[in-house]
Design an enzyme around this catalytic site. Structure first.
Site, PDB file in Angstrom:
ATOM      1  N   GLY A  27       0.816  -1.221   0.000  1.00  0.00           N
ATOM      2  CA  GLY A  27       0.000   0.000   0.000  1.00  0.00           C
ATOM      3  C   GLY A  27       0.842   1.259   0.000  1.00  0.00           C
ATOM      4  O   GLY A  27       2.079   1.199   0.021  1.00  0.00           O
ATOM      5  N   SER A  28       0.156   2.408   0.010  1.00  0.00           N
ATOM      6  CA  SER A  28       0.860   3.679  -0.106  1.00  0.00           C
ATOM      7  C   SER A  28       1.626   4.021   1.180  1.00  0.00           C
ATOM      8  O   SER A  28       2.684   4.661   1.115  1.00  0.00           O
ATOM      9  CB  SER A  28      -0.124   4.795  -0.455  1.00  0.00           C
ATOM     10  OG  SER A  28      -1.174   4.857   0.484  1.00  0.00           O
ATOM     11  N   THR A  29       1.116   3.610   2.342  1.00  0.00           N
ATOM     12  CA  THR A  29       1.833   3.879   3.596  1.00  0.00           C
ATOM     13  C   THR A  29       3.095   3.006   3.656  1.00  0.00           C
ATOM     14  O   THR A  29       4.177   3.488   4.023  1.00  0.00           O
ATOM     15  CB  THR A  29       0.918   3.589   4.814  1.00  0.00           C
ATOM     16  OG1 THR A  29      -0.375   4.146   4.553  1.00  0.00           O
ATOM     17  CG2 THR A  29       1.480   4.208   6.078  1.00  0.00           C
ATOM     18  N   ASP A  79       2.978  -3.201   8.222  1.00  0.00           N
ATOM     19  CA  ASP A  79       1.952  -3.087   7.177  1.00  0.00           C
ATOM     20  C   ASP A  79       0.972  -1.977   7.537  1.00  0.00           C
ATOM     21  O   ASP A  79       0.860  -1.585   8.707  1.00  0.00           O
ATOM     22  CB  ASP A  79       1.214  -4.425   7.024  1.00  0.00           C
ATOM     23  CG  ASP A  79       0.439  -4.538   5.712  1.00  0.00           C
ATOM     24  OD1 ASP A  79       0.458  -3.573   4.910  1.00  0.00           O
ATOM     25  OD2 ASP A  79      -0.187  -5.582   5.486  1.00  0.00           O
ATOM     26  N   GLY A  95      -5.883  -2.972  -0.988  1.00  0.00           N
ATOM     27  CA  GLY A  95      -4.954  -3.169  -2.102  1.00  0.00           C
ATOM     28  C   GLY A  95      -4.960  -4.586  -2.637  1.00  0.00           C
ATOM     29  O   GLY A  95      -4.098  -4.960  -3.428  1.00  0.00           O
ATOM     30  N   GLU A 101      -0.751 -10.912   3.089  1.00  0.00           N
ATOM     31  CA  GLU A 101      -0.534 -10.101   4.294  1.00  0.00           C
ATOM     32  C   GLU A 101      -0.877 -10.903   5.547  1.00  0.00           C
ATOM     33  O   GLU A 101      -0.165 -10.845   6.556  1.00  0.00           O
ATOM     34  CB  GLU A 101      -1.386  -8.830   4.219  1.00  0.00           C
ATOM     35  CG  GLU A 101      -0.910  -7.881   3.130  1.00  0.00           C
ATOM     36  CD  GLU A 101      -1.832  -6.700   2.887  1.00  0.00           C
ATOM     37  OE1 GLU A 101      -1.360  -5.715   2.307  1.00  0.00           O
ATOM     38  OE2 GLU A 101      -3.019  -6.757   3.254  1.00  0.00           O
TER      39      GLU A 101
END
Ligand code: 5RP
EC number: 5.3.1.6
Length: 215
Positions: A27-29, A79, A95, A101
């Site tokens: 993901g973006s983070t 995460d 996502g 995950e």
């Protein structure tokens, strides 16, 4: 919010130690975390990745990506999440990487979740709950999800997961017992995994801010 994501991600570097194989989410983070991890590339043994997307970013920084079977149990997994409640239970899978995950979270001693403040909720369910399904079971699982949860499953059209499966997003839920709902959804034939991380929640949550809040 991207600044808040960056602040949370950079704080998570405090949990990285010399010689570690680091579990890395998607993901973006997490992209900010991978960028910060680049400075550690000669000090860590490598990373286990939860998606093709994260693998590409890790490798672009010269970080070795290691198969989970070869890595064994991990000390640390970092995460993001789509929602986080006060008990560190999460909704993930925005996502579409929820299954890998979940596998890495289960294999890890410490799961550090990095979020911006918009992800914090008192009760999970405002964000549509992702469920990864085997393609032939899509309609069956959708009917069972309506019966079980009362929510409205919507097929995430055009999305195929890294495992070759489909995603149903269940809308209009208020999840009062996330552990029970996770268990029940997992028992529907054709479900690969559900994006509820309640049975194995995060151990540490870092909320981006100046300074980041850790709980
Ligand atoms: C991917 C995930 C992500 O952690 C979640 O969607 C949050 O993403 P972002 O950091 O881009 O807000 O579960 O499957």
């Amino acid at each position: 919010m991207s600044e808040m994501k960056r602040l949370a991600a950079e704080r998570a570097i405090d949990y990285v130690e010399d010689g570690m194989i680091v579990g890395v989410g998607t993901g973006s983070t997490v992209a900010y975390f991978i960028d910060a991890l680049a400075a550690w590339k000669d000090r860590i043994a490598g990373a286990v990745s939860s998606s093709e997307q994260s693998t590409a970013r890790l490798q672009s920084h010269g970080i070795e990506v290691i198969d989970l079977n070869a890595a064994g149990p991990l000390s640390l997994y970092v995460d993001g999440a789509d929602e986080c409640d006060p008990h560190k239970r999460l909704i993930k899978g925005g996502g579409a990487a929820l299954t890998r995950e979940k596998i890495i979270a289960e294999a890890s001693k410490t799961f550090v979740c990095i979020v911006d403040p918009s992800k914090q909720v008192p009760v999970l369910g405002r964000f549509p709950l992702p469920v990864e399904v085997i393609p032939m079971a899509r309609s069956l699982v959708a009917r069972e999800l309506v019966r079980l949860s009362g929510g409205q499953p919507v097929w995430r059209d055009g999305v195929v997961t890294d495992n070759g499966n489909l995603i149903l997003d269940v809308h209009n839920l208020s999840i009062v017992d996330p552990v029970a709902l996770e268990r029940e959804i997992n028992q529907i034939p054709g479900v690969v995994s559900v994006g509820l991380f309640a049975r194995r929640p995060a151990d540490v949550v870092i909320v981006g801010g100046e300074p980041p809040q850790v709980f």
